[in-house]
Design an enzyme around this catalytic site. Structure first.
Site, mmCIF file in Angstrom:
data_model
loop_
_atom_site.group_PDB
_atom_site.id
_atom_site.type_symbol
_atom_site.label_atom_id
_atom_site.label_comp_id
_atom_site.label_asym_id
_atom_site.label_seq_id
_atom_site.Cartn_x
_atom_site.Cartn_y
_atom_site.Cartn_z
ATOM 1 N N HIS A 245 0.725 -2.516 8.933
ATOM 2 C CA HIS A 245 1.446 -3.522 8.047
ATOM 3 C C HIS A 245 0.572 -4.856 7.877
ATOM 4 O O HIS A 245 1.166 -5.778 7.119
ATOM 5 C CB HIS A 245 2.787 -3.939 8.632
ATOM 6 C CG HIS A 245 3.913 -2.718 8.593
ATOM 7 N ND1 HIS A 245 4.506 -2.356 7.300
ATOM 8 C CD2 HIS A 245 4.341 -1.614 9.301
ATOM 9 C CE1 HIS A 245 5.261 -1.431 7.691
ATOM 10 N NE2 HIS A 245 5.207 -0.851 8.830
ATOM 11 N N LYS B 43 9.151 2.569 15.933
ATOM 12 C CA LYS B 43 10.501 2.604 15.848
ATOM 13 C C LYS B 43 11.513 3.150 16.691
ATOM 14 O O LYS B 43 12.670 2.757 16.666
ATOM 15 C CB LYS B 43 10.734 3.129 14.237
ATOM 16 C CG LYS B 43 9.911 2.366 13.095
ATOM 17 C CD LYS B 43 10.579 2.654 11.833
ATOM 18 C CE LYS B 43 9.950 1.727 10.911
ATOM 19 N NZ LYS B 43 10.039 2.148 9.485
ATOM 20 N N ASP C 228 1.732 4.769 3.268
ATOM 21 C CA ASP C 228 2.988 4.014 3.610
ATOM 22 C C ASP C 228 3.658 3.476 2.870
ATOM 23 O O ASP C 228 5.005 3.630 2.288
ATOM 24 C CB ASP C 228 2.936 3.288 4.981
ATOM 25 C CG ASP C 228 4.007 2.937 5.838
ATOM 26 O OD1 ASP C 228 5.360 3.573 5.452
ATOM 27 O OD2 ASP C 228 4.176 1.928 6.219
HETATM 28 FE FE LIG Z 1 5.659 0.877 9.883
#
Ligand SMILES: [Fe+2]
Length: 381
Positions: A291, A238, A319
């Site tokens: 993910h 990120k 998460d």
């Molecule tokens: Fe993530």
């Protein structure tokens, strides 16, 4: 003793030394090394009891970090202030000491005997020194055959102490490096989380939940440690995504969403460049695949079932739970109970059943207040 007997004895000593050295170097975890060093020494020399004293970081005290024998429980964790007793004398002079009868010896401090109820008669203490650095001293009490320690015992103990000091030095360095690495990874995760007020503390919580899940699933300690580090770094990619996009309230356009999805590949790229590569493999895989979803609906590769690495399957549950239960720019957050219900709803479909079950068990154990959760297994983080 004739020449052949002497030679035989020397060979026995060398075999004992070689065996001990081989064994000593097979461990790097400090606690295990402490116990190993002492047990080896007691076994090879033949002593009723033994204590391993290690100098604290300030060099002010010696602490009994390992003890075996009848009064071991009382001796463990006892400290000896600088300058007191034979253990300090040996360390300060660098000279091993062998005492046939401690009751008549000037340096003998009987405090521990009085406190523990153990009776020390003969004694041998050797210093653990490497490259001029005093690490501690090792004390053997009461020779097993009852006749006191011999000159040969002393020679063997000194040789073994040298090997032990080396093993100890290595594991202390390993421990230090490991702690340094962990604190740097933590700092990196904190810096990342701090960019966005909504995700403050996210990486730390995901790492904790992942660790707890792994412990619940019975993963070995080294894998738990590895997973904890990988989970701390799962969103590191990120860093490469613009703030306004990460913090955008409301719905994202398809294009914006695919840009955010890139954080998995960016993270894998960043971690993949770190050395040593082999040590980073799991963290790379976790950053890339956290993910992914069991049914193939995730990203970036749409992996299905066990094709998704185990760490990523664990981190995805931790998460998602944290994302669901914290306030985000795009949602007000679920209660832990609602988050748990959502995990159960997707159990076996998006998330691995065993991982969800572990997370639910954890939540039930702490009555849905994860800030009070206590793990059953020791892990220094
Ligand atoms: Fe993530």
């Amino acid at each position: 003793m004739n020449d052949i007997q002497q030679l035989e004895q020397r060979i026995q000593e060398l075999i004992a030394l070689w065996d001990a050295a081989k064994d000593l170097n097979s461990h790097l975890e400090l606690d295990k090394v402490f116990d190993h060093i002492l047990q080896q020494m007691m076994h090879v020399i033949g002593a009723e009891a033994g204590t391993l004293w290690i100098v604290d970081a300030e060099g002010q005290e010696l602490q009994a970090v390992s003890a075996f024998g009848p009064a071991a429980a009382e001796i463990l964790d006892v400290t000896m202030p600088q300058g007191q007793g034979i253990v300090w004398k040996v360390l300060e002079t660098g000279q091993a000491e062998r005492i046939g009868d401690v009751s008549t010896h000037a340096d003998w401090n009987g405090r521990i005997d009085r406190e523990s109820g153990f009776h020390t008669s003969s004694l041998m203490t050797v210093p653990l020194i490497i490259k001029g650095q005093s690490l501690g001293s090792l004390q053997l009490l009461n020779k097993r055959d009852g006749e006191g320690f011999t000159e040969q015992d002393l020679r063997l103990a000194e040789a073994l102490a040298h090997q032990s000091a080396l093993a100890l030095h290595n594991s202390q360095m390993y421990d230090e490096l490991n702690r340094m690495l962990l604190s740097m990874i933590r700092t990196l995760a904190t810096v990342l989380d701090a960019r966005d007020p909504y995700t403050s503390g996210h990486s730390g919580r995901v790492a904790n939940y992942s660790l707890w899940i792994a412990q619940k699933m019975g993963l070995p300690l080294n894998e738990c440690e590895e997973l904890y580090k990988a989970a701390l770094l799962h969103d590191i990619g990120k860093i490469g995504i613009r703030d306004e996009l990460l913090q955008k309230p409301g719905r994202l356009t398809q294009e914006e969403y695919s840009t955010i999805q890139q954080h998995t590949l960016i993270g894998a790229g960043i971690l993949g460049n770190m050395e040593p590569r082999r040590a980073m493999e799991q963290a790379v895989a976790t950053a890339k695949s956290h993910h992914e979803r069991l049914d193939g609906s995730g990203y970036p590769e749409g992996l299905v079932g066990e094709a998704i690495p185990l760490f990523a399957r664990i981190v995805s549950v931790a998460d998602t739970f944290d994302a669901m239960t914290t306030v985000r720019s795009y949602s007000n957050g679920f209660t832990p109970q609602q988050g748990a219900a959502e995990l159960v709803r997707c159990r076996g479909e998006l998330f691995e059943a065993e991982v969800v079950d572990a997370m639910i068990a954890i939540l039930e154990e702490c009555d849905y207040d994860l800030s009070t959760y206590k793990t059953e297994r020791r892990y220094q983080i």
